[in-house]
Structures are given as structure tokens and as C-alpha cells.
Design an enzyme around this catalytic site. Structure first.
Site, PDB file in Angstrom:
ATOM      1  N   GLU A  65       0.831  -1.211   0.000  1.00 28.33           N
ATOM      2  CA  GLU A  65       0.000   0.000   0.000  1.00 28.33           C
ATOM      3  C   GLU A  65       0.865   1.260   0.000  1.00 28.33           C
ATOM      4  OE1 GLU A  65      -2.081  -3.067   2.719  1.00 28.33           O
ATOM      5  OE2 GLU A  65      -0.038  -2.490   2.200  1.00 28.33           O
ATOM      6  N   CYS A 103      -2.610  -3.315   7.038  1.00 29.16           N
ATOM      7  CA  CYS A 103      -2.293  -3.308   8.469  1.00 29.16           C
ATOM      8  C   CYS A 103      -2.637  -1.928   9.030  1.00 29.16           C
ATOM      9  CB  CYS A 103      -0.813  -3.650   8.683  1.00 29.16           C
ATOM     10  SG  CYS A 103       0.340  -2.334   8.191  1.00 29.16           S
TER      11      CYS A 103
END
Length: 192
Positions: free
Chosen positions: A67, A96
Site C-alpha cells: 500500500e 495493516c
């Protein structure tokens, strides 16, 4: 903004990599397939699209989650404030907590971007994962579990399938239903 190739040697993922990381196998790598659709001003006219895939800790971005690699890549392209962008992540693990925070920050700075996160699995290694998902939801990101049809779209768009059709794996629909319920519970629960 031009199409951005994948950060790996090929712009398409090989079949085994896709199957190993987007099925029920519990690989510890995160693969992120992305589509960025570009729209002109307030109209619904799409003026561009680019896509590719990234993985965490790649050669291009060592030690970086997928990401964050994407955020680095899209930031380097320079988003036009006069255009609107729809970003779709097809990702093997949900973000996360730290990545969720970075995505929330990105959305806060880029009001002309909408984010859809479609995940195969919920990343629940650390206790804060639920808070990160709720923060993304509150920031306007749409989060869902990947359907068989979305997996097939990934197969057709991001995989060097060499003409082979997508073959859904055993229990794909049951896993989708179970994880969708779990995600809904997380998003509808207030944090402590």
C-alpha cells in the site's frame, strides 16, 4: 497521467503467484493489484485509466508494504486537482494498521480521490487491525471482501493466464460469506 507498469519485471503476474496469494493459501506476502480511473471535473466522463500490481518488499521498494509502495508511486505521478480519481485495490491481505493510517492521511490530502479496497483476507496479526479498518471506513474508503467475479476480473486483467480460464477454488463462496460477515462486524463495532 500515463499507465504505470507493475514494479516487477513483467506487467502481468504469473499464474502460480496469483493462485498462491489470492486463494485460501496463507502466504505472508501482500500483492496489490490496482486500477486508477481518471475522470474529468464533475462529469462522469472517464478520461484515463492505468493499472498494475505491486507486492510488499519488492526489488523497487525493499521493506515497503504494498500500500505504501502504491502511495509512493501515485504521489510521484502528480494528481491533477481538477480531475477526480477512483482507485481500486484488489489486495491479498487487508491493510495493516500503519498502512491504513497512511491511506487515511492520503485520502485526507486528496479529496478528489475515492478508494475501494477489495481484499481476499483480513490482516489480523496485530490487535490494532480493526481500528485501522474502521479509520479507513470513516475516511470514506469502501472496504469489501473479494468475490469470485472480482477474482476472475483480477485473473483476466493482472495475470499472464496464457488463455487459461479462471478456476475458482474450493469453498470460495463460503469463505466470502464468512469473511464478509466478519468485516461487517469489525466496521460496525465501536473501538475501545
Amino acid at each position: 497521467m500515463e499507465a504505470g507498469p507493475a514494479s516487477e519485471d513483467s506487467s502481468l503476474m504469473d499464474r502460480d503467484t496469483f493462485t498462491d496469494n489470492f486463494s485460501e493459501n496463507m502466504k505472508n506476502k501482500t500483492y496489490l493489484c490496482y486500477e486508477v480511473k481518471v475522470f474529468e471535473g464533475d462529469t462522469q466522463t472517464q478520461v484515463g485509466v492505468f493499472n498494475g500490481y505491486l507486492k510488499n518488499e519488492s526489488i523497487t521498494w525493499p521493506g515497503c508494504h504494498a500500500e505504501v509502495c502504491f502511495l509512493d508511486q501515485i504521489s510521484s505521478l502528480g494528481l491533477d486537482k481538477e480531475k477526480r480519481y477512483t482507485v481500486i485495490f484488489y489486495i491479498s491481505w487487508s491493510p495493516c494498521y500503519k498502512c491504513a493510517k497512511k491511506l487515511v492521511e492520503f485520502l485526507g490530502k486528496n479529496q478528489n480521490v475515492t478508494l475501494h479496497i477489495i481484499t481476499v483476507r483480513i490482516y489480523d496479526i496485530y490487535e490494532t487491525y480493526e481500528e485501522g479498518l474502521r479509520d479507513l471506513d470513516r475516511a470514506g474508503a469502501q472496504i469489501s471482501i473479494m468475490t469470485s467475479k472480482e477474482l476472475e476480473h483480477c485473473w483476466e486483467t493482472f495475470v499472464d493466464h496464457q488463455g487459461q480460464p479462471f478456476q475458482p477454488w474450493f469453498n470460495i463462496d463460503q469463505n466470502y460469506q464468512r469473511l464478509t460477515q466478519r468485516l461487517e462486524n469489525i466496521l460496525n463495532t465501536q473501538g475501545n
